[in-house]
Design a protein around this motif. Structure first.
Motif, short mmCIF file in Angstrom:
data_model
loop_
_atom_site.label_atom_id
_atom_site.label_comp_id
_atom_site.label_asym_id
_atom_site.label_seq_id
_atom_site.Cartn_x
_atom_site.Cartn_y
_atom_site.Cartn_z
N PRO A 137 2.33 -4.69 3.21
CA PRO A 137 3.45 -3.76 3.38
C PRO A 137 2.95 -2.34 3.08
O PRO A 137 2.03 -2.16 2.27
N ALA A 138 3.55 -1.36 3.73
CA ALA A 138 3.09 0.02 3.54
C ALA A 138 4.26 0.95 3.26
O ALA A 138 5.33 0.82 3.85
N ILE A 139 4.04 1.88 2.35
CA ILE A 139 5.04 2.87 1.98
C ILE A 139 4.41 4.25 2.10
O ILE A 139 3.31 4.48 1.59
N GLY A 140 5.09 5.14 2.77
CA GLY A 140 4.61 6.51 2.92
C GLY A 140 5.53 7.47 2.19
O GLY A 140 6.74 7.48 2.44
N ILE A 141 4.99 8.25 1.27
CA ILE A 141 5.74 9.31 0.60
C ILE A 141 5.52 10.58 1.43
O ILE A 141 4.40 11.08 1.52
N ILE A 142 6.59 11.07 2.03
CA ILE A 142 6.48 12.13 3.04
C ILE A 142 6.88 13.48 2.44
O ILE A 142 7.93 13.60 1.79
N ARG A 143 6.08 14.48 2.68
CA ARG A 143 6.34 15.83 2.18
C ARG A 143 7.51 16.46 2.93
O ARG A 143 7.47 16.59 4.15
N GLY A 144 8.55 16.85 2.21
CA GLY A 144 9.67 17.55 2.81
C GLY A 144 10.87 16.65 3.07
O GLY A 144 10.77 15.42 3.08
N GLU A 145 12.01 17.28 3.29
CA GLU A 145 13.25 16.54 3.54
C GLU A 145 13.17 15.81 4.88
O GLU A 145 12.45 16.23 5.78
N GLN A 146 13.94 14.76 4.99
CA GLN A 146 13.94 13.97 6.22
C GLN A 146 14.48 14.80 7.38
O GLN A 146 15.59 15.33 7.30
N ILE A 177 0.87 -1.17 0.00
CA ILE A 177 0.00 0.00 0.00
C ILE A 177 0.91 1.22 0.00
O ILE A 177 1.83 1.32 0.82
N LEU A 178 0.66 2.17 -0.89
CA LEU A 178 1.48 3.38 -0.96
C LEU A 178 0.58 4.60 -0.83
O LEU A 178 -0.45 4.68 -1.50
N THR A 179 0.98 5.53 0.02
CA THR A 179 0.17 6.73 0.19
C THR A 179 1.05 7.92 0.54
O THR A 179 2.28 7.81 0.60
N PHE A 180 0.43 9.07 0.79
CA PHE A 180 1.14 10.33 0.93
C PHE A 180 0.71 11.06 2.20
O PHE A 180 -0.43 10.92 2.65
N GLY A 181 1.63 11.86 2.75
CA GLY A 181 1.28 12.66 3.92
C GLY A 181 2.43 13.51 4.42
O GLY A 181 3.59 13.31 4.03
N TYR A 201 4.81 0.97 13.02
CA TYR A 201 3.80 0.06 12.48
C TYR A 201 4.27 -0.62 11.20
O TYR A 201 3.51 -1.36 10.57
N GLY A 202 5.52 -0.35 10.81
CA GLY A 202 6.10 -1.05 9.67
C GLY A 202 6.10 -0.28 8.37
O GLY A 202 6.52 -0.82 7.34
N MET A 203 5.65 0.97 8.38
CA MET A 203 5.61 1.73 7.14
C MET A 203 7.02 2.18 6.74
O MET A 203 7.77 2.71 7.56
N GLN A 204 7.35 1.96 5.49
CA GLN A 204 8.61 2.45 4.93
C GLN A 204 8.40 3.91 4.54
O GLN A 204 7.51 4.23 3.75
N LEU A 205 9.23 4.80 5.06
CA LEU A 205 9.07 6.23 4.81
C LEU A 205 10.06 6.69 3.75
O LEU A 205 11.26 6.45 3.85
N GLU A 206 9.53 7.36 2.75
CA GLU A 206 10.37 7.94 1.70
C GLU A 206 10.12 9.45 1.65
O GLU A 206 9.01 9.89 1.36
N ALA A 240 -0.73 3.31 8.04
CA ALA A 240 0.35 2.41 8.48
C ALA A 240 -0.21 1.33 9.39
O ALA A 240 0.11 0.14 9.23
N TYR A 241 -1.05 1.71 10.34
CA TYR A 241 -1.62 0.75 11.29
C TYR A 241 -2.59 -0.20 10.58
O TYR A 241 -2.53 -1.43 10.77
N ALA A 242 -3.48 0.36 9.77
CA ALA A 242 -4.50 -0.47 9.09
C ALA A 242 -3.84 -1.46 8.13
O ALA A 242 -4.26 -2.62 8.03
N ALA A 243 -2.80 -1.01 7.43
CA ALA A 243 -2.11 -1.91 6.50
C ALA A 243 -1.43 -3.05 7.26
O ALA A 243 -1.48 -4.21 6.83
N LYS A 244 -0.83 -2.73 8.39
CA LYS A 244 -0.17 -3.76 9.20
C LYS A 244 -1.19 -4.79 9.67
O LYS A 244 -0.95 -6.01 9.60
N GLN A 245 -2.34 -4.33 10.15
CA GLN A 245 -3.37 -5.24 10.64
C GLN A 245 -3.92 -6.12 9.52
O GLN A 245 -4.29 -7.28 9.75
#
Length: 288
Positions: free
Chosen positions: A80-89, A56-60, A103-108, A71-76
């Motif tokens: 696998p979950a991927i989050g595309i995150i706004r802004g530099e790390q 599952i891939l989403t944005f925030g 919750y296991g989400m891979q953050l990009e 992240a939580y719902a995908a884990k349950q």
């Protein structure tokens, strides 16, 4: 999850009773501690469309309610979950991002310019090449599945007697779902929390927008809003958040004071959860 009418709470406030207005709150914030409020409804149809074992891939952003809920719902659900995150790390991640990762989400992390391409077909195609078979959920859980899921909100209790259904507007997904599920006699009231939000795509019969209560823009929370949230919690026991529901309840109170509604109107305010976003505040700004 509790799907009973006990989610409906009556608001007994002087401004309301003096105007002979009946106001109830649907406490979606009480449904689940993490997949809070309207997030459950927007996500359920999306997850049903995803392929087993595929990500599952989403944005925030750093404090996104949607991100941590996904992240939580995908884990349950075993995705696998991927989050595309706004802004530099950041050197120190927000509590929201820390939870999402836990919750296991891979953050990009991507630049704000790249993030602005989140609806661009070319950018989305690049993501699906990078993450083959990924099911992409739009920011905030939008899209047709999110709207369809939001229609189920009004099935939690008998809501047919209300003259007005009120909600905050971020992406407009929940607003559209409520409008579809409402009766022909009901007006759907939306309070946009973004400055300059274009409501033209949401406008239709039985819609009303209160665009003047964004308090300066998305996530802005001047002291007058924080004071209202503290007073409202003291008077009702209902916690609100700085992005959505604080502004929603403030807008409805002011509208009642300004006689927007006829006497004996019956309002149902949708509390869409999102309380975790208050963690972005310094300590002791809120009393709850």
């Amino acid at each position: 999850m509790n799907h009973q009418a006990s989610l409906i709470q009556r608001l007994q406030l002087p401004a309301f009773t003096a105007s002979q207005i009946h106001v109830d709150v649907m406490r979606l914030d009480q449904l689940h501690p993490i997949v809070s409020g309207n997030k459950w409804f927007k996500l359920q149809k999306h997850l049903a469309l995803a392929s087993p074992g595929r990500p599952i891939l989403t944005f925030g952003g750093a404090w996104s309610n949607h991100l941590v809920a996904t992240a939580y719902a995908a884990k349950q659900a075993g995705f696998p979950a991927i989050g595309i995150i706004r802004g530099e790390q950041p050197s120190s991640p927000s509590a929201t991002l820390t939870d999402a990762a836990a919750y296991g989400m891979q953050l990009e992390f991507v630049s704000r310019e790249q993030y602005g391409q989140k609806e661009n077909p070319t950018f989305l195609q690049q993501l699906t090449h990078r993450y083959p078979g990924a099911y992409i959920i739009p920011e905030g859980g939008g899209g047709i599945p999110g709207i369809t899921g939001s229609q189920d909100i009004l099935q939690l209790a008998d809501t047919t007697a209300y003259t007005h259904i009120c909600c905050a507007i971020g992406t407009g997904t929940t607003f559209l779902g409520l409008h579809r599920a409402s009766t022909p006699q009901q007006t759907i009231i939306g309070v946009p929390v973004l400055k300059g939000f274009d409501t033209s795509s949401l406008s239709g019969p039985r819609t009303l927008f209160l665009p003047q209560y964004h308090f300066g823009g998305y996530g802005r929370h001047p002291q007058i809003l924080l004071d209202f949230m503290n007073d409202f919690h003291r008077d009702t026991g209902i916690p609100t958040d700085i992005v959505y529901t604080g502004k929603l309840f403030y807008a409805i109170r002011e509208s009642i004071r300004q006689h927007l509604f006829h006497a004996h109107s019956r309002l149902l305010i949708i509390h869409s959860g999102g309380l975790q976003g208050n963690r972005s505040l310094p300590p002791r700004k809120l009393d709850f």
